[in-house]
Design an enzyme around this catalytic site. Structure first.
Site, PDB file in Angstrom:
ATOM      1  N   GLU A  76      24.424  -6.912  12.711  1.00  0.00           N
ATOM      2  CA  GLU A  76      23.727  -5.889  11.942  1.00  0.00           C
ATOM      3  C   GLU A  76      24.715  -4.924  11.265  1.00  0.00           C
ATOM      4  O   GLU A  76      24.533  -4.549  10.118  1.00  0.00           O
ATOM      5  CB  GLU A  76      22.793  -5.120  12.897  1.00  0.00           C
ATOM      6  CG  GLU A  76      21.995  -4.008  12.250  1.00  0.00           C
ATOM      7  CD  GLU A  76      20.772  -4.512  11.517  1.00  0.00           C
ATOM      8  OE1 GLU A  76      20.564  -5.743  11.484  1.00  0.00           O
ATOM      9  OE2 GLU A  76      20.039  -3.676  10.973  1.00  0.00           O
ATOM     10  N   ASP A  77      25.758  -4.526  11.976  1.00  0.00           N
ATOM     11  CA  ASP A  77      26.573  -3.394  11.516  1.00  0.00           C
ATOM     12  C   ASP A  77      28.008  -3.730  11.111  1.00  0.00           C
ATOM     13  O   ASP A  77      28.748  -2.842  10.703  1.00  0.00           O
ATOM     14  CB  ASP A  77      26.637  -2.315  12.621  1.00  0.00           C
ATOM     15  CG  ASP A  77      25.278  -1.677  12.869  1.00  0.00           C
ATOM     16  OD1 ASP A  77      24.427  -1.768  11.964  1.00  0.00           O
ATOM     17  OD2 ASP A  77      25.079  -1.110  13.954  1.00  0.00           O
TER      18      ASP A  77
END
Ligand code: MN
Length: 714
Positions: A76-77
């Site tokens: 996700e990051d």
């Protein structure tokens, strides 16, 4: 921040055969991937996945779960891809990380309270493997513990509300009471800081120092047990501000009336002791009626077991006492994680049968739902595993049985949306209404005011709600058609008999037979009441003559025999009883009845659902006549026509109309409209005609005779 070796040590404590290399690899990979990213409080971002992994060790989870916790934010990051995880850590961990990433995306559309239950199910359904859910719960727990660092108040509130609606109930449902309480407390403090402060202050006043009202009860209870030979440990505690708040709301009491904030817990060595101590307590203090609960003989669905009772203490304060064994207590705090007793020397792997059965038990708990005393019970049919959850374009969740279609979705949103659905877009792409919906599909229903339910929809719809709405539509449609057909029959009948049917007259007739107008017209429409009978009621001596069919064909369709809808015998082929017939739905009039080989049928609707199977009733209602149309060629001889009409007189057949179509030196072609009883009668007449010397051709007209003549003349 936990150090790498500390994390590994914690795991080794409960799983000596843990895959250290795997944990170390995940640790280093996640730390590098997050690099210099920072949390809101300035800590390195990696401290977050590490804390989440720490919470997972409290739950004594397997290597794959711990690695997933470490890696859960990388896709996700950071630059990391699903393929990277799969290549480096294998399919199982990649699958788990993928699940957590998907759940994180779902958070973006925060549900309102009414949708929370559906949203919880969606969440569980999306997670597939319960370990995904456990990582997500640990992730949320750590984010809540650090919530106060989030700078924007609005964002803090959103996260807190979502925690209260979604994560805390989920934790409770799988029996993780201490996680549930911690989530609730932090969320409550964020959402309602004033109330939280007031309740906390009140509890402090009631419990502090010499004025404490709880201490005497605790001491008395301890003395009582010791005198009777029980050495059971006793813990006094005040209830959590959030659970007091919920109770205040539910019972509608103010803070000052609140006396029910104390609880003691007695931990026993056996189940028998639980009941013995309960008996002692009940003989010593007055108990509050209706507060005794035996969750030992009837455990809560999440596995919770304990005895609960509430007594009235010396200064009239109420004190709740929970009595349970040490094992029950562990389950109450940790949920089924406590059940999963690690066996010395065993390796914990996800394929471990004991581990798998724990995971399965968790799933069953989520399915089973909360006990009825906590929440309204949801229908067992709505369990998530045979459900799909889809979103409206606004982000509302609609839960449907699996296999459901966009048409079901449309009816689930609103019946009117179902009725006017012409198409659908699923995740932005055009799809047929019969498309099978998948979890988390975003469904847009395309509408048209002109659209009406189609017969074919009954097989597209999967839900009872949609099917029932479609059937109701057709039933009402049939009813309306019958009523207007009844009205037409009466109007033409009166007109043919030389009268005018007025509204006043209609009211009067309906009144005479004790019915309202619409049901009366309905009965006329489906032939329960005959038109001559009605006219006879008003004008007793009238001879009536009808061109409209008095024998309504019976409709045959999938639902069996249904009395005729609004049916019109078509004026192109003039069907009579005995003819094989077919109905064609006409949006304006109802159903037009044609002979099966009528020439006009070719030009009519090619859509199968517009066609209706029909047959004539087996019993002919005697004396009624139907028009049949014939074309007859006569030799151009004197007396040929009178011979023909003479014959028709002898076989008692009335001529309704006679038209010369064509006349030349040798042949007359005439069109005869005859009143016949049925097909047999017509055949007799045709046979009799063809015996006449001057008749060269007798032909029944099927379809548009005029059109065919034009063709012949070209
Ligand atoms: Mn996270």
């Amino acid at each position: 921040m936990i150090r790498q070796y500390e994390l590994v040590d914690r795991i080794l404590e409960y799983n000596p055969n843990a895959d250290e290399a795997l944990i170390n690899k995940a640790y280093v990979y996640a730390m590098r991937a997050h690099g210099s990213q920072k949390r809101h409080n300035g800590d390195p971002y990696f401290s977050h996945p590490l804390q989440v992994a720490g919470i997972m060790t409290d739950l004594r989870l397997d290597d794959a779960s711990i690695a997933t916790a470490l890696l859960h934010d990388t896709v996700e990051d950071t630059e990391t891809t699903h393929e990277d995880i799969s290549r480096l850590f294998g399919a199982e961990i990649a699958h788990l990380v993928d699940g957590v990433t998907k759940l994180s995306k779902l958070e973006l559309s925060s549900p309102n309270a009414a949708q929370a239950e559906n949203f919880r199910k969606l969440f569980v359904a999306m997670s597939q493997d319960v370990r995904v859910l456990l990582v997500k719960l640990a992730d949320r727990l750590h984010n809540m513990r650090t919530l106060h660092f989030v700078p924007h108040a609005e964002k803090r509130r959103r996260i807190a509300q979502e925690t209260l609606d979604l994560y805390a109930p989920l934790a409770g449902r799988i029996g993780m009471q201490s996680i549930r309480e911690e989530l609730e407390e932090i969320a409550f403090r964020e959402l309602n800081p004033d109330m939280h402060a007031s309740i906390t202050a009140r509890i402090d006043r009631m419990t502090s120092g010499d004025t404490s009202m709880a201490v005497p009860v605790l001491n008395d209870l301890r003395d009582l047990l010791r005198q009777n030979g029980y050495m059971s440990p006793i813990h006094g505690r005040t209830k959590r501000p959030f659970s007091i708040f919920v109770k205040m709301q539910r019972q509608g009491v103010g803070l000052e009336q609140l006396s029910d904030v104390f609880a003691c817990r007695v931990i026993t060595s056996s189940i028998a002791e639980c009941y013995q101590i309960l008996g002692l307590i009940h003989t010593h203090w007055a108990m509050v009626p209706n507060r005794f609960k035996d969750y030992i003989s009837t455990p809560k669905r999440n596995g919770y077991r304990s005895l609960h009772t509430t007594i009235v203490g010396p200064s009239k304060q109420r004190v709740e006492i929970q009595i349970r064994t040490a094992h029950m207590h562990e389950i109450a705090e940790k949920g089924l994680a406590a059940h999963w007793a690690y066996k010395e020397g065993d390796e914990i792997r996800s394929e471990d049968t004991h581990f798998t059965s724990w995971i399965n038990e968790l799933l069953q708990m989520i399915e089973a739902g909360d006990p009825p005393e906590d929440f309204l019970e949801h229908s067992r049919l709505e369990m998530f595993h045979d459900q799909v959850f889809c979103f409206t374009p606004r982000g509302d969740v609609i839960g449907l049985p699996s296999g459901a279609t966009p048409l079901d979705f449309a009816f689930a949103v609103h019946t009117e949306i179902g009725y006017h659905a012409v198409g659908t877009k699923v995740n932005g792409l055009r799809q047929p209404l019969g498309y099978v919906l998948q979890n988390a599909d975003e469904v847009e229903i395309l509408l048209s005011k002109q659209q009406r339910p189609q017969r074919s929809w009954e097989s597209i719809a999967k839900t009872g709600k949609a099917k029932a709405a479609i059937r109701r539509y057709f039933r009402e449609q049939n009813q309306a058609q019958m009523i207007s057909f009844g009205r037409e029959l009466l109007e033409s009948g009166f007109r043919d008999a030389g009268f005018v049917m007025t509204k006043k007259l209609l009211d009067q007739i309906a009144g005479m037979i004790g019915q309202k107008v619409d049901p009366f017209l309905y009965d006329v429409g489906c032939g329960q009441i005959s038109v001559p009978k009605v006219i006879g009621m008003i004008y007793p001596d009238t001879e009536t003559h009808f061109t409209t069919a008095q024998i309504a064909p019976i409709r045959v369709d999938r639902t069996g025999l249904v009395p005729g809808v609004s049916l019109h015998l078509s004026r192109c082929c003039f069907p009579v009883p005995g003819d094989r017939i077919v109905g064609v739905r006409d949006s304006d009039h109802g159903i037009d009845v044609h002979i099966i080989d009528c020439a006009k049928l070719v030009a009519l609707s090619p859509m199968a659902e517009h066609w209706v199977d029909l047959r004539w009733p087996t019993k002919n209602v005697g004396g009624d006549h139907h028009l049949a149309r014939l074309e007859v060629d006569l030799a151009h001889e004197v007396g040929a026509l009178s011979e023909l009409t003479g014959l028709l007189g002898r076989v008692q057949c009335n001529i309704d109309d006679l038209v010369f179509l064509k006349r030349d030196k040798s042949v007359y072609r005439i069109r005869l409209d005859l009143e016949v009883r049925d097909l047999r009668h017509l055949e007799q007449i045709k046979n009799a005609m063809s015996t006449l010397e001057n008749v060269t051709l007798v032909r029944r007209v099927r379809g548009d005779a005029q059109m065919r003549l034009v063709e012949e003349e070209q």
